[in-house]
Design an enzyme around this catalytic site. Structure first.
Site, PDB file in Angstrom:
ATOM      1  N   LYS A  14      20.724  29.001  17.085  1.00 11.35           N
ATOM      2  CA  LYS A  14      21.593  28.080  16.339  1.00 11.35           C
ATOM      3  C   LYS A  14      21.356  26.615  16.703  1.00 11.35           C
ATOM      4  O   LYS A  14      21.369  25.748  15.831  1.00 11.35           O
ATOM      5  CB  LYS A  14      23.056  28.455  16.555  1.00 11.35           C
ATOM      6  CG  LYS A  14      23.439  29.801  15.963  1.00 11.35           C
ATOM      7  CD  LYS A  14      24.902  30.105  16.224  1.00 11.35           C
ATOM      8  CE  LYS A  14      25.281  31.466  15.686  1.00 11.35           C
ATOM      9  NZ  LYS A  14      26.701  31.785  15.923  1.00 11.35           N
ATOM     10  N   ASN A  34      24.230  27.699  11.638  1.00 12.88           N
ATOM     11  CA  ASN A  34      24.109  29.156  11.483  1.00 12.88           C
ATOM     12  C   ASN A  34      23.757  29.561  10.065  1.00 12.88           C
ATOM     13  O   ASN A  34      23.801  30.739   9.724  1.00 12.88           O
ATOM     14  CB  ASN A  34      25.378  29.878  11.946  1.00 12.88           C
ATOM     15  CG  ASN A  34      26.587  29.585  11.068  1.00 12.88           C
ATOM     16  OD1 ASN A  34      26.538  28.764  10.150  1.00 12.88           O
ATOM     17  ND2 ASN A  34      27.689  30.259  11.346  1.00 12.88           N
ATOM     18  N   GLY A  93      27.589  26.708  23.744  1.00 12.90           N
ATOM     19  CA  GLY A  93      26.387  26.884  22.938  1.00 12.90           C
ATOM     20  C   GLY A  93      26.713  26.656  21.473  1.00 12.90           C
ATOM     21  O   GLY A  93      27.661  25.947  21.136  1.00 12.90           O
ATOM     22  N   GLY A  94      25.937  27.298  20.591  1.00 10.86           N
ATOM     23  CA  GLY A  94      26.121  27.072  19.160  1.00 10.86           C
ATOM     24  C   GLY A  94      27.500  27.430  18.657  1.00 10.86           C
ATOM     25  O   GLY A  94      28.183  26.630  18.016  1.00 10.86           O
TER      26      GLY A  94
END
Length: 277
Positions: free
Chosen positions: A71, A92, A134-135
């Site tokens: 991502k 995403n 994170g993503g």
């Protein structure tokens, strides 16, 4: 039935054994007579940049669902990036426009906050903790900020990632009280596990559940099982919870619109989905 006219949506990540999206999108496409299919594609991190462009060289690829661990990397590979994805620091979803440009967007955070709203969570004046930057964690933090929460603590074992997320949030939401860690759940209205912890039985819990008050809402992103060890512990303490797949069902309507397939309701998607744990 896949035909020569079938539009493909690549579902790219690694590993693929936990993927739930094909079990939701494909039954929905069948139910609506749409000649499209979501295809899981296992791609390791080191192969992702070269593989992504190769996938989009196929003329029948409409777009791609992007999941771990790609991502964050996706932002640098896209030609156009939405504001939401920029703030989240990850994407995403990718769509190939008629001019060949790859357009990146992010729906993780939207799916998560829409799920909370359906359960009656009040964002105004809420104090929130997001563990994992994170993503997915960055996207959830960005969407919580957009919903007007009062305070947000972000934590990650990678301190630099947490600080970078905090800096991006402060840049776009200058009135938001943003702090970096620690992952202390006491006094929080919402705590979110945005890490992979919980995918394996041997995983430790992402934070100390003994600190949870019954009034604290606990959200999860892990989708390998419905009730993760974290959510089981939260339920014991009387907390309201949100399972990982709730985020998925809430974000899919936004994905469908992004790819040009119309829209759906989470209730409809749940009815036809073939998700099993």
């Amino acid at each position: 039935m896949i035909t020569g006219k079938t539009s493909l949506i690549a579902h790219i990540g690694y590993p693929t054994d936990t993927f739930k999206a094909p079990l939701i999108y494909n039954p929905w496409f069948d139910a609506h007579g749409i000649d499209a299919v979501v295809v899981p594609m296992g791609v390791k991190a080191e192969d992702y940049p070269s593989t992504l462009r190769a996938v989009f060289n196929m003329t029948n690829v409409r777009g791609a669902l992007i999941t771990m661990p790609h991502k964050v990397t996706t932002l640098a590979l896209a030609d156009k990036v939405s504001t939401t994805a920029t703030i989240a620091g990850a994407a995403n979803a990718l769509r190939s426009d008629p001019d060949g440009a790859l357009v990146a967007d992010m729906f993780d955070g939207t799916g998560f906050t829409r799920g909370l709203a359906r359960k009656g969570f009040r964002f105004s004046r809420a104090k929130c903790l997001v563990v994992g930057c994170g993503g997915v964690g960055s996207a959830i933090a960005a969407s919580l900020a957009a919903e007007g929460v009062a305070a947000l603590v972000v934590f990650d074992t990678d301190a630099a990632a947490a600080q970078a997320l905090a800096d991006r949030l402060k840049l776009h939401y200058d009135k938001l009280d943003v702090r970096v860690g620690p992952a202390v759940v006491a006094g929080q209205d919402l705590v979110v596990n945005a890490t992979p912890l919980g995918m394996k039985d041997s995983d430790p819990l992402p934070f100390d559940v003994e600190q949870l008050a019954s009034s604290t809402f606990v959200g999860e992103v892990v989708m390998k099982r419905e009730i993760t060890p974290l959510l089981a512990a939260a339920k014991v303490r009387g907390c309201q919870i949100q399972v990982g797949t709730d985020m998925l069902f809430e974000m899919i309507p936004a994905y469908l619109e992004f790819f040009g397939f119309g829209t759906a309701t989470p209730e409809e998607l749940r009815t036809i989905a073939k998700v099993a744990y």
